[in-house]
Design an enzyme around this catalytic site. Structure first.
Site, mmCIF file in Angstrom:
data_model
loop_
_atom_site.group_PDB
_atom_site.id
_atom_site.type_symbol
_atom_site.label_atom_id
_atom_site.label_comp_id
_atom_site.label_asym_id
_atom_site.label_seq_id
_atom_site.Cartn_x
_atom_site.Cartn_y
_atom_site.Cartn_z
ATOM 1 N N TYR A 77 0.842 -1.205 0.000
ATOM 2 C CA TYR A 77 0.000 0.000 0.000
ATOM 3 C C TYR A 77 0.877 1.256 0.000
ATOM 4 O O TYR A 77 0.740 2.124 -0.858
ATOM 5 C CB TYR A 77 -0.893 -0.036 1.239
ATOM 6 N N LYS A 120 1.338 3.612 -3.236
ATOM 7 C CA LYS A 120 0.869 5.008 -3.234
ATOM 8 C C LYS A 120 2.024 5.968 -3.518
ATOM 9 O O LYS A 120 1.832 7.015 -4.137
ATOM 10 C CB LYS A 120 0.226 5.339 -1.883
HETATM 11 P P1 NAD Z 1 -12.827 2.031 0.545
HETATM 12 O O1 NAD Z 1 -12.233 0.664 0.590
HETATM 13 O O2 NAD Z 1 -14.178 2.222 1.144
HETATM 14 O O3 NAD Z 1 -12.878 2.577 -0.944
HETATM 15 C C1 NAD Z 1 -12.025 2.140 -1.957
HETATM 16 C C2 NAD Z 1 -12.871 1.802 -3.179
HETATM 17 O O4 NAD Z 1 -12.008 1.416 -4.256
HETATM 18 C C3 NAD Z 1 -13.820 0.628 -2.918
HETATM 19 O O5 NAD Z 1 -15.114 0.944 -3.344
HETATM 20 C C4 NAD Z 1 -13.210 -0.502 -3.738
HETATM 21 O O6 NAD Z 1 -14.179 -1.442 -4.169
HETATM 22 C C5 NAD Z 1 -12.562 0.253 -4.870
HETATM 23 N N1 NAD Z 1 -11.484 -0.487 -5.534
HETATM 24 C C6 NAD Z 1 -10.467 -1.166 -4.953
HETATM 25 N N2 NAD Z 1 -9.684 -1.717 -5.891
HETATM 26 C C7 NAD Z 1 -10.211 -1.356 -7.102
HETATM 27 C C8 NAD Z 1 -9.861 -1.630 -8.443
HETATM 28 N N3 NAD Z 1 -8.788 -2.379 -8.756
HETATM 29 N N4 NAD Z 1 -10.634 -1.104 -9.432
HETATM 30 C C9 NAD Z 1 -11.722 -0.370 -9.146
HETATM 31 N N5 NAD Z 1 -12.128 -0.080 -7.887
HETATM 32 C C10 NAD Z 1 -11.356 -0.571 -6.890
HETATM 33 O O7 NAD Z 1 -11.760 2.988 1.241
HETATM 34 P P2 NAD Z 1 -11.771 4.568 1.437
HETATM 35 O O8 NAD Z 1 -11.411 4.837 2.844
HETATM 36 O O9 NAD Z 1 -12.988 5.173 0.879
HETATM 37 O O10 NAD Z 1 -10.490 4.983 0.563
HETATM 38 C C11 NAD Z 1 -10.638 5.674 -0.674
HETATM 39 C C12 NAD Z 1 -9.274 6.180 -1.130
HETATM 40 O O11 NAD Z 1 -8.770 7.106 -0.160
HETATM 41 C C13 NAD Z 1 -8.213 5.095 -1.292
HETATM 42 O O12 NAD Z 1 -7.424 5.376 -2.428
HETATM 43 C C14 NAD Z 1 -7.378 5.238 -0.035
HETATM 44 O O13 NAD Z 1 -6.052 4.831 -0.243
HETATM 45 C C15 NAD Z 1 -7.476 6.732 0.236
HETATM 46 N N6 NAD Z 1 -7.269 7.027 1.660
HETATM 47 C C16 NAD Z 1 -8.253 6.833 2.582
HETATM 48 C C17 NAD Z 1 -8.007 7.123 3.922
HETATM 49 C C18 NAD Z 1 -9.057 6.964 4.993
HETATM 50 O O14 NAD Z 1 -8.749 7.178 6.165
HETATM 51 N N7 NAD Z 1 -10.285 6.624 4.712
HETATM 52 C C19 NAD Z 1 -6.747 7.593 4.313
HETATM 53 C C20 NAD Z 1 -5.763 7.755 3.341
HETATM 54 C C21 NAD Z 1 -6.042 7.499 2.008
#
Ligand code: NAD
Ligand code: UDP
Length: 325
Positions: A148, A152
């Site tokens: 991860y 990223k």
């Molecule tokens: P989440 O798991 O709810 O959302 C991620 C989405 O991406 C899901 O709907 C999943 O089905 C989809 N996905 C995964 N692999 C995929 C692929 N190969 N093709 C198409 N869709 C795909 O998580 P989230 O918390 O909503 O995170 C969203 C983004 O924000 C991510 O990129 C994550 O790295 C980033 N992020 C989130 C946080 C947090 O605290 N929530 C912190 C840092 C970064």
């Protein structure tokens, strides 16, 4: 007068953050395409949007090329919870790297502005505290979180190379721990775990001694910051930290969740996962100066809204995305 309605693609749009972003963009009147393979999410997050004329859903995996005509792209597709991204680490790396290549290639072809959902994990287990954007991080490249973190980091590299080489209009935001309604109840993240466990009066699982810290941002604050970054002047491309700088230990979080839910849960201590960062707090000076942005929702207020959501859902209707839970 030119139209202010843009064609906007949100990858990962059915996920926790992506679905809140889709809500906002649809309400603003844009033509929104939500693309997701539903690996870590369920359609329930977007069913309320499916009938809207300015919203459409595409089930697709970003590791495969895509061909769409859009003005802006928010690239959020990637499993984000440690249990999810470690389930198939090779796929996680592919999603970040091949996903970025496919999205950036498409953006280059249709000259779309493209914003990357990066993460505080690019700082690894930070030795500088709080973390400013200039800190280059302390990531173990061969550990269980590397798929991860390094994925990223590589995506950020690709974004900046497309910016330098192809003059692409990019934005990069580094998101710190964000929580709120529509978190998957079985994602294994600390806020969802503690609330679900508390509501079931089950033991609250503290990893290590619970002295490690995180800074928790409520989802509406984060979406506001992300939207502002997309609309920022073209000479500000980031990376920019977005998060709430108020820091808590996991023990403090557990006690607050127990108090707010009125739970009878007890605390149980489990081994600390490998490479788990011991502290994390965003320095948001840059976001305040450039985006005039700072979080407004305090932890207790945000937790109450999240608890209300968790009370309203039937845990049995949620499929655990991986066999780990
Ligand atoms: P989440 O798991 O709810 O959302 C991620 C989405 O991406 C899901 O709907 C999943 O089905 C989809 N996905 C995964 N692999 C995929 C692929 N190969 N093709 C198409 N869709 C795909 O998580 P989230 O918390 O909503 O995170 C969203 C983004 O924000 C991510 O990129 C994550 O790295 C980033 N992020 C989130 C946080 C947090 O605290 N929530 C912190 C840092 C970064
Ligand atoms: N954590 C915990 N109990 C849990 C889940 C997580 O004590 O049931 C801890 C975990 O070890 C980490 C912190 O909570 O130190 C935040 O974990 P999370 O998975 O939410 O996010 P990340 O580690 O990616 O910041």
């Amino acid at each position: 007068m030119p139209s202010t309605c843009k064609r906007i693609l949100v990858t990962g749009g059915a996920g926790f953050l992506g679905s809140h972003l889709c809500d906002r963009l649809v309400a603003q009147g844009h033509d929104v395409i939500c693309l997701d393979n539903l690996f870590t999410s369920q359609k329930i997050n977007i069913t309320h949007l499916l009938g809207k004329p300015n919203f459409e859903f595409i089930r697709h995996d970003v590791t495969h090329p895509l061909w769409l005509e859009v003005d802006e792209i928010y690239n959020a597709a990637c499993p984000a919870a440690p249990g999810h991204y470690q389930y198939n680490p090779i796929k996680t790396m592919k999603t970040s790297v091949m996903g970025a290549i496919n999205i950036l290639g498409m953006a280059k072809r249709c000259r779309a502005k493209v914003l990357q959902f990066s993460t505080s994990e690019v700082y690894g287990d930070p030795e500088v505290h709080p973390q400013p954007e200039s800190y280059r991080g302390n990531v173990n490249p061969i550990g269980p979180r590397a798929c991860y973190d390094e994925g990223k980091r590589a995506a950020e590299t690709l974004f900046f190379d497309y910016y330098r080489q192809n003059k692409l209009n990019i934005r990069v935001v580094r998101i710190f721990n964000t929580y709120g309604p529509r978190m998957h109840p079985f994602d294994g993240r600390v806020v969802s775990n503690f609330i679900r466990q508390a509501l079931e009066n089950a033991p609250i699982t503290i990893f290590g001694e619970g002295k490690q810290s995180r800074s928790f941002c409520y989802v509406s604050d984060l979406i506001e910051g992300i939207n502002r970054m997309m609309d920022a002047p073209d000479d500000f491309i980031g990376p920019v930290n977005l998060g709430n700088p108020v820091e808590f230990t996991m023990l403090e979080l557990a006690k607050t969740v127990i108090e707010l839910t009125g739970s009878k849960s007890e605390l149980v201590y489990k081994p600390m996962p490998a490479d788990d960062p011991s502290q994390r707090q965003p320095d948001i000076t840059l976001a305040m100066a450039k985006l005039n942005w700072k979080p407004t929702i305090e932890l207790r207020e945000g937790l109450l809204k999240t608890i209300e959501y968790f009370r309203s859902i039937d845990f049995k209707s949620f499929r655990a995305p991986t066999p780990n839970y």
